[in-house]
Design an enzyme around this catalytic site. Sequence first.
Site, short mmCIF file in Angstrom:
data_model
loop_
_atom_site.label_atom_id
_atom_site.label_comp_id
_atom_site.label_asym_id
_atom_site.label_seq_id
_atom_site.Cartn_x
_atom_site.Cartn_y
_atom_site.Cartn_z
CE LYS A 104 74.63 54.72 70.12
NZ LYS A 104 75.49 53.73 69.52
CG ASP A 140 76.51 58.72 68.88
OD1 ASP A 140 76.31 58.82 67.65
OD2 ASP A 140 77.00 57.71 69.41
P1 ATP Z 1 79.32 55.71 72.21
O1 ATP Z 1 78.27 54.71 71.83
O2 ATP Z 1 78.86 57.14 72.02
O3 ATP Z 1 80.64 55.43 71.65
P2 ATP Z 1 80.11 54.49 74.61
O4 ATP Z 1 79.02 53.72 75.27
O5 ATP Z 1 81.05 53.70 73.79
O6 ATP Z 1 79.45 55.64 73.78
P3 ATP Z 1 80.50 56.14 76.89
O7 ATP Z 1 79.97 55.29 77.98
O8 ATP Z 1 79.62 57.20 76.35
O9 ATP Z 1 80.97 55.21 75.67
O10 ATP Z 1 81.84 56.81 77.39
C1 ATP Z 1 83.09 56.64 76.84
C2 ATP Z 1 84.14 57.35 77.69
O11 ATP Z 1 83.71 58.67 78.04
C3 ATP Z 1 84.40 56.63 78.99
O12 ATP Z 1 85.70 56.11 78.92
C4 ATP Z 1 84.26 57.66 80.09
O13 ATP Z 1 85.40 57.77 80.92
C5 ATP Z 1 84.02 58.99 79.40
N1 ATP Z 1 82.87 59.71 80.00
C6 ATP Z 1 82.83 61.01 80.30
N2 ATP Z 1 81.65 61.36 80.82
C7 ATP Z 1 80.91 60.25 80.88
C8 ATP Z 1 79.59 59.97 81.33
N3 ATP Z 1 78.81 60.91 81.86
N4 ATP Z 1 79.15 58.70 81.21
C9 ATP Z 1 79.93 57.75 80.66
N5 ATP Z 1 81.18 57.95 80.24
C10 ATP Z 1 81.68 59.19 80.34
#
Ligand code: ATP
Length: 291
Positions: free
Chosen positions: A9, A135
Amino acid sequence: MMKQRAYAKINLGLDVIRRRPDGYHEVKMIMQTVDICDDLTFERREEPGIGLQVEGADLPADENNLVYRAAALLMEKRQLREGVLITLKKRIPIAAGMAGGSADAAAAMRGLNALFEMGYSVEELKELGVTLGADIPYCIQGGTMLSEGIGEILTPLPEPPACHLVIAKPDIDVSTAFVYGHLQADKLSFHPDIDGMAAALAAGNLKGITDRMGNVLETVTVKEYPVIDRLKQIMCGLGAENALMSGSGPTVFGICKERKTAEKIAAAIEKEELARAVFVTGFCKGVAYGS
Ligand code: ATP
């Protein structure tokens, strides 16, 4: 075997209303699914427990992975004796502000619900999902939504008019907890017009949407990482209608009327080596429940 796609998203608008006494932030955001996805597969197996295989990223395959936690949550609730083998093929940039982990967790919940015929409704999955991440309720369905509360109050909105997106993830990882932890929610001098954007969506008015793009989390992340501002300048300078950081960053997206504008911007960003991943893509409808 069962398959699920987990879509990333962006936030067309992100406002923080206040920090609640319990430490959570009350938000008002417009969420939009984009056509970048992770693929998950689910297979029943006799051996109890959860087997997880991750491809395409250096992520843990144990309870530190949100997919594992989401699967464990549903399996414990239903006290399943059987096990499941899950594969996760990662494409969504990690720690990017694109809710990749939440999308995977939501896809795992949809997948297990279908695979084991658990019979949870969308609403029940959302209620369970929010205990793992704010989220996740949105990611259960995706599409275009107004998200309020801590992310659990969701109102579907009309999808934006057709357009093209350029999405760039700079070579830095940003922790969502760091950004919210450093946000001075009571000192914000600017709040994006989320209601106005919702009205522009209802009217199918692209300019009304792009004119109102705003994200209060930029006050924290842009200060820390100037490359975000540089990416926004390049996108707007080369013809994007507008550009914004998504979520807690550092990903920046630009909205373009023409695909060739998005491609030109992507090429410029790649040439200057300002991003680890660059996508030219579009918006995408939500996941039809049960698919
Ligand atoms: P958001 O927009 O919800 O903040 P984000 O893009 O900033 O998401 P994510 O990629 O969802 O961040 O992940 C953040 C942390 O979660 C990472 O540091 C990762 O180690 C951990 N994590 C655990 N499971 C997953 C997964 N399936 N995919 C991605 N990250 C994961």
